[in-house]
Design an enzyme around this catalytic site. Structure first.
Site, mmCIF file in Angstrom:
data_model
loop_
_atom_site.group_PDB
_atom_site.id
_atom_site.type_symbol
_atom_site.label_atom_id
_atom_site.label_comp_id
_atom_site.label_asym_id
_atom_site.label_seq_id
_atom_site.Cartn_x
_atom_site.Cartn_y
_atom_site.Cartn_z
ATOM 1 N N CYS A 181 0.804 -1.228 0.000
ATOM 2 C CA CYS A 181 0.000 0.000 0.000
ATOM 3 C C CYS A 181 0.835 1.274 0.000
ATOM 4 O O CYS A 181 0.280 2.371 -0.114
ATOM 5 C CB CYS A 181 -0.953 -0.009 1.186
ATOM 6 S SG CYS A 181 -1.907 -1.531 1.308
ATOM 7 N N HIS A 316 -3.123 7.931 5.728
ATOM 8 C CA HIS A 316 -3.309 6.575 5.212
ATOM 9 C C HIS A 316 -4.738 6.123 5.533
ATOM 10 O O HIS A 316 -5.440 5.635 4.654
ATOM 11 C CB HIS A 316 -2.269 5.646 5.838
ATOM 12 C CG HIS A 316 -2.210 4.301 5.204
ATOM 13 N ND1 HIS A 316 -2.023 4.123 3.849
ATOM 14 C CD2 HIS A 316 -2.319 3.053 5.735
ATOM 15 C CE1 HIS A 316 -2.012 2.827 3.569
ATOM 16 N NE2 HIS A 316 -2.192 2.153 4.693
ATOM 17 N N HIS A 354 -10.120 1.231 -0.008
ATOM 18 C CA HIS A 354 -8.663 1.153 0.056
ATOM 19 C C HIS A 354 -8.138 0.546 -1.241
ATOM 20 O O HIS A 354 -8.213 -0.663 -1.458
ATOM 21 C CB HIS A 354 -8.264 0.301 1.261
ATOM 22 C CG HIS A 354 -6.795 0.266 1.534
ATOM 23 N ND1 HIS A 354 -5.847 0.754 0.656
ATOM 24 C CD2 HIS A 354 -6.090 -0.214 2.602
ATOM 25 C CE1 HIS A 354 -4.638 0.584 1.162
ATOM 26 N NE2 HIS A 354 -4.772 -0.004 2.337
#
Length: 440
Positions: A181, A316, A354
């Site tokens: 990520c 994030h 996400h």
């Protein structure tokens, strides 16, 4: 014309961008409208990918498994591609990982947005740095089928960047970054370094995520880490877990002197990018507040600015009960030390899920559009902040509504974070000039 900042350093700047996001979004105007209007781009699972949906939705019946909601951020155009436009045969195109196809067309649009003709770059010393992760597209390469012979490149992770360089004739470095990520910002980090070192004259950098299988949902269902209600509630007291999504974004990077010479619009200076790792101690997938705080401090030092100038932090913010409190602690200790003054905090994941390797790039483009439009876009589900930190003792505040973004000396400052599940952390600080008009 490009706008010049004060100072003598020839910074790396962002001169163009493009995006694809869930909800059928394939242009910057629609992306900004969705962000400004607090729209959630989550939808049901696609029914045309031959995924075992009945099995997935029944996982919670097995001991130790959590539920999988019929929700995610999926690209509506993931299966659409014009192979002839890029000189690719139809059979080869089908064998290509959709991430290659989506990345190729988004890179083309980013170049056009910067005022660059993508068809006139053959032989140019242009770099291509793309973040991507393997997502299990198609049958195994060891199976004999009509696409055998095309699968070696079609499933190669390196071909996400290689396709772009090959189709456009770019002769600079062509590299795929997979730090999970954190891939997006690491790609930008490496591209900026390559330009500074003279490896390439300029570069495109970005990331893509198109899920070839629902494997990520299985993994997080087993860990009981999926959002049970189908909403990703980053930094919220009501957060129950994350929700997977897809997307792609690409930016054009070059030296500011080149942008000025060619009349390219400067959307942002990349003041600093830094990366580190959590190190040893906790299990590999568990984030570290200490490592994140150290990274932010190093990036602020490299940027050479007072952190109080930063008006927006795109975090994030995965909505997990472990990750969000860790990140909030690190941000409060760096950007939120003055209880009377601090930045707004948000996460684009609340809008679209996400997007894994592409998550940081979608957040970066969100920040660029906020800067260009002079407003901070809200983060969703932020009315009840997570109790992990004392909000009365920090200047950090969740961005709960669309609000004007004041500039300092004609510049808006922002930061972006992206953290990988294997422990790699990335952080970037941008300086965005007040543009003469607000069209992106």
């Amino acid at each position: 014309m490009a706008r010049s900042f004060s100072g003598d350093e020839d910074h790396i700047v962002i001169a163009g961008m493009a995006v694809e996001a869930p909800g059928g979004i394939d242009n910057l105007d629609d992306f900004w409208s969705a962000l400004a209007e607090s729209r959630e781009l989550i939808g049901p699972f696609p029914r045309d990918r031959e995924w075992p949906l009945r099995e997935m939705f029944a996982l919670e019946r097995a001991e130790g498994w959590g539920s999988v909601p019929d929700a995610g951020g999926f690209l509506a155009g993931a299966t659409e591609f014009d192979p002839q436009f890029f000189g690719i045969t139809p059979r080869e195109a089908v064998a290509m990982d959709p991430q290659q196809r989506v990345a190729l067309r988004v890179a083309w649009r980013a170049l056009e947005h910067a005022g660059i003709n993508p068809g006139a770059l053959a032989g140019a010393e242009v770099g291509c740095f793309m973040g991507a992760s393997f997502t299990e597209y198609g049958p195994r390469v060891a199976d004999a089928n009509e696409y055998s012979g095309y699968r070696a490149v079609g499933t190669a992770l390196g071909a996400v960047a290689g396709r772009i360089s090959h189709s456009l004739g770019l002769a600079g470095p062509s590299i795929v970054v997979d730090t999970a990520c954190a891939s997006s910002l690491i790609a930008v980090h490496q591209a900026a370094a390559a330009i500074r070192s003279g490896e390439c004259d300029w570069a495109v950098a970005g990331a893509v995520c198109v899920m070839g299988s629902p494997g990520a949902f299985y993994e997080f269902a087993k860990n009981n880490a999926l959002a049970v209600d189908g909403h990703l509630r980053a930094y919220s007291a009501d957060a129950t877990g994350t929700l997977w999504g897809e997307g792609a974004g690409v930016v054009v990077l070059e030296r500011e002197s080149r942008a000025r010479e060619l009349g390219h619009r400067v959307y942002a200076r990349v003041l600093a990018t830094r990366a580190n790792h959590n190190g040893k101690g906790a299990p590999i997938a568990v984030p570290s507040a200490q490592a994140q705080e150290a990274l932010v401090r190093k990036t602020i030092d490299a940027a050479g600015i007072d952190p109080s100038l930063v008006g927006l932090v795109e975090g994030h913010g995965t909505g997990t009960p472990v990750g969000d409190p860790v990140e909030l602690t690190a941000l409060c200790n760096t950007y939120g030390v003055d209880p009377e003054r601090g930045p707004r905090l948000g996460s684009v994941k609340t809008n679209l899920g996400h997007a894994q390797a592409a998550a940081g790039m979608l957040g970066l483009i969100k920040v660029l559009l906020c800067g260009a439009n002079g407003h901070i876009a809200p983060t969703l589900h932020a009315d009840d902040p997570a109790p992990a930190v004392d909000w009365t003792a920090t200047g950090l505040r969740l961005a709960t509504k669309l609000e004007p973004w004041a500039a300092h000396g004609g510049v808006r400052y922002a930061a972006v974070s992206s953290f990988g599940v294997a422990g790699t952390n990335a952080h970037a600080i941008l300086a965005m000039p007040v543009l003469e008009d607000v069209d992106a």
